[in-house]
Design a protein around this motif. Structure first.
Motif, mmCIF file in Angstrom:
data_model
loop_
_atom_site.group_PDB
_atom_site.id
_atom_site.type_symbol
_atom_site.label_atom_id
_atom_site.label_comp_id
_atom_site.label_asym_id
_atom_site.label_seq_id
_atom_site.Cartn_x
_atom_site.Cartn_y
_atom_site.Cartn_z
ATOM 1 N N PHE A 181 -16.658 -7.281 -0.015
ATOM 2 C CA PHE A 181 -16.447 -6.056 -0.409
ATOM 3 C C PHE A 181 -16.988 -5.499 -1.709
ATOM 4 N N ILE A 182 -17.525 -4.508 -1.826
ATOM 5 C CA ILE A 182 -18.231 -4.146 -3.081
ATOM 6 C C ILE A 182 -17.401 -3.164 -3.977
ATOM 7 N N GLY A 183 -16.102 -2.637 -3.498
ATOM 8 C CA GLY A 183 -15.315 -1.755 -4.481
ATOM 9 C C GLY A 183 -14.423 -1.028 -3.372
ATOM 10 N N SER A 184 -13.721 -0.498 -4.389
ATOM 11 C CA SER A 184 -12.493 0.201 -3.897
ATOM 12 C C SER A 184 -12.865 1.505 -2.945
ATOM 13 N N SER A 185 -12.222 2.108 -2.033
ATOM 14 C CA SER A 185 -12.648 3.296 -1.372
ATOM 15 C C SER A 185 -11.380 3.961 -0.957
ATOM 16 N N ALA A 186 -11.505 5.084 -0.422
ATOM 17 C CA ALA A 186 -10.296 5.895 -0.026
ATOM 18 C C ALA A 186 -10.929 6.942 0.979
ATOM 19 N N PHE A 187 -11.398 6.536 2.158
ATOM 20 C CA PHE A 187 -12.063 7.426 3.221
ATOM 21 C C PHE A 187 -10.954 7.877 4.349
ATOM 22 N N MET A 188 -11.177 8.931 4.756
ATOM 23 C CA MET A 188 -10.239 9.383 6.046
ATOM 24 C C MET A 188 -10.713 8.359 6.988
ATOM 25 N N ARG A 189 -9.662 8.102 8.055
ATOM 26 C CA ARG A 189 -9.644 6.910 9.050
ATOM 27 C C ARG A 189 -10.780 7.657 10.055
ATOM 28 N N LEU A 190 -11.426 6.800 10.808
ATOM 29 C CA LEU A 190 -12.100 7.074 12.097
ATOM 30 C C LEU A 190 -10.922 7.535 12.871
ATOM 31 N N ARG A 191 -11.344 8.837 13.415
ATOM 32 C CA ARG A 191 -10.220 9.245 14.547
ATOM 33 C C ARG A 191 -9.847 8.314 15.428
ATOM 34 N N GLN A 192 -10.673 7.463 16.264
ATOM 35 C CA GLN A 192 -10.210 6.544 17.046
ATOM 36 C C GLN A 192 -9.422 5.383 16.496
ATOM 37 N N GLN A 193 -9.311 5.309 15.162
ATOM 38 C CA GLN A 193 -8.641 4.154 14.803
ATOM 39 C C GLN A 193 -7.250 4.746 13.725
ATOM 40 N N ARG A 194 -7.002 6.234 13.821
ATOM 41 C CA ARG A 194 -5.953 6.555 12.915
ATOM 42 C C ARG A 194 -4.777 5.927 13.210
ATOM 43 N N LYS A 195 -3.974 5.690 12.271
ATOM 44 C CA LYS A 195 -2.592 5.120 12.437
ATOM 45 C C LYS A 195 -1.594 5.937 12.868
ATOM 46 N N HIS A 196 -1.062 5.388 14.015
ATOM 47 C CA HIS A 196 0.051 6.037 14.808
ATOM 48 C C HIS A 196 1.474 5.124 14.754
ATOM 49 N N LEU A 197 2.205 5.307 13.634
ATOM 50 C CA LEU A 197 3.083 4.417 13.329
ATOM 51 C C LEU A 197 4.629 4.922 13.574
ATOM 52 N N PRO A 198 5.394 4.125 14.058
ATOM 53 C CA PRO A 198 6.631 4.633 14.700
ATOM 54 C C PRO A 198 7.517 5.089 13.504
ATOM 55 N N PRO A 199 8.458 6.239 13.928
ATOM 56 C CA PRO A 199 9.146 6.944 12.907
ATOM 57 C C PRO A 199 10.214 6.034 12.549
ATOM 58 N N THR A 200 10.639 6.345 11.283
ATOM 59 C CA THR A 200 11.855 5.565 10.363
ATOM 60 C C THR A 200 13.136 5.394 11.536
ATOM 61 N N GLY A 201 13.368 6.808 12.192
ATOM 62 C CA GLY A 201 14.568 6.745 12.955
ATOM 63 C C GLY A 201 14.444 5.773 14.177
ATOM 64 N N GLN A 202 13.436 5.297 14.573
ATOM 65 C CA GLN A 202 13.232 4.288 15.568
ATOM 66 C C GLN A 202 13.803 2.941 15.290
ATOM 67 N N PHE A 203 13.744 2.501 13.971
ATOM 68 C CA PHE A 203 14.279 1.287 13.441
ATOM 69 C C PHE A 203 15.795 1.363 13.330
ATOM 70 N N LEU A 204 16.573 2.504 12.982
ATOM 71 C CA LEU A 204 17.654 2.706 12.606
ATOM 72 C C LEU A 204 18.661 3.374 13.647
ATOM 73 N N ALA A 205 18.084 3.971 14.635
ATOM 74 C CA ALA A 205 18.966 4.815 15.314
ATOM 75 C C ALA A 205 19.862 3.868 16.313
#
Length: 336
Positions: A181-205
């Motif tokens: 790695f050559i250094g820090s970055s903060a790019f937008m995610r490639l659309r096909q690899q966007r993070k689709h993470l479960p909602p908080t309520g799914q863990f507690l409900a």
């Protein structure tokens, strides 16, 4: 900002060393101000130049760019290599058309392809150089398959948890891409690899916090594990970990930890001035303890920066992150 209405401000923004968002919400938001999520931009000039420097193009190289955006990066490549040696892929047809118009107006005519950048563009392969202007969590195997042996791939890469850096990989005869790695970055995610993470309520409900969680205290402050490089080191070691933050008053907050398999969760409560912090954990995995272990490993290694880490991959989910040397892999924590 419209150039014709505020030309001085427009030029000032263009020449500032800062990213400029040019699209929100995949084009669905077109009003004034900000939408929910930035989805296309003109990157910070120093980031553009550092990535092009790492790409290290040579006369006659054929380059594949993933993410055309405004077309500026493609124009720089055309100026160096000639239009015939540059292929740029953009998934958004409207963004691609605008970039094509700008490029032609500036007397550049690379091949602008509307398509899925995660699969590259096989019709013009193999390539000597591949550069991505969107981040990934997995280097697509198609990029490696469309590269000459000895080709260089420059792409922002980061784990699910957070933290991201630009990787410079070289493809060998066996189809393995490897480099540091050559250094820090903060790019937008490639659309096909966007993070689709479960909602908080799914863990507690149907329960609410603390939902019978085991309680404890920790001397490790949630504030000490939030730096970009620290998140990277944690995320590499616990690949299925992700987090959220609930803000309170006077700078206090609750750090939530979850696993993508929706089996476990944990919280750590930060209150300014305290030496110990309340922790709650539920599920078969003690996620806060896994985070503490990952942080401890990073601290024991001397708190290394991004440049000491490297990546080896054949593409897709099969990858190994290492420290200083490919024979020194970063541990992956699978304990429960």
């Amino acid at each position: 900002m419209v150039r014709s209405e505020s030309p001085d401000l427009w030029w000032k923004a263009v020449y500032a060393d800062a990213p400029i968002t040019t699209q929100w919400d995949d084009g669905e938001y077109t009003g004034a101000g900000k939408g929910r999520m930035p989805t296309s931009s003109s990157s910070m000039p120093t980031m553009v130049f550092s990535m092009l420097s790492a790409l290290d193009v040579e006369a006659g190289n054929r380059v594949l760019e993933i993410g055309t955006g405004t077309g500026w990066n493609a124009a720089l490549l055309c100026r160096r290599l000639g239009d015939q040696n540059v292929v740029t892929v953009e998934i958004d047809a409207a963004v691609a058309q605008e970039a094509r118009s700008r490029l032609l107006a500036a007397d550049f005519d690379p091949e602008v392809v509307v398509g899925d950048g995660s699969v590259g563009y096989g019709l013009r392969s193999p390539y000597d150089r591949i550069i991505a202007t969107a981040s990934v969590g997995a280097i697509p195997s198609q990029w490696i398959g469309q590269a000459h042996p000895g080709a260089v791939i420059v792409a922002p890469w980061g784990p699910v948890y957070g933290g991201e850096a630009v990787a410079r990989l070289v493809v060998d005869e066996d189809g393995v891409a490897q480099g540091q790695f050559i250094g820090s970055s903060a790019f937008m995610r490639l659309r096909q690899q966007r993070k689709h993470l479960p909602p908080t309520g799914q863990f507690l409900a149907p329960k609410k916090w603390p939902a019978g969680a085991a309680k404890s205290k920790t001397a490790l402050s949630p504030d000490d594990v939030g730096d970009w490089i620290c998140m990277f080191a944690i995320g590499v070691q616990v690949p299925d970990l992700f987090c959220r933050v609930d803000w309170g008053e006077d700078g206090s907050y609750r750090l939530w930890l979850f696993d993508t398999g929706v089996t476990s969760w944990a919280t750590a409560d930060y209150v300014k001035g305290r030496a110990e912090f309340e922790v709650a954990q539920a599920g078969p995995r003690n996620l806060w303890e896994q985070l503490e272990g990952a942080y401890g490993w990073w601290h024991q290694q001397g708190r290394p920066g991004f440049e000491r880490f490297g990546l080896t991959t054949r593409g897709g989910p099969f990858r190994e992150v290492w420290l200083d040397d490919p024979n020194n892999p970063v541990p992956v924590r699978k304990d429960r």
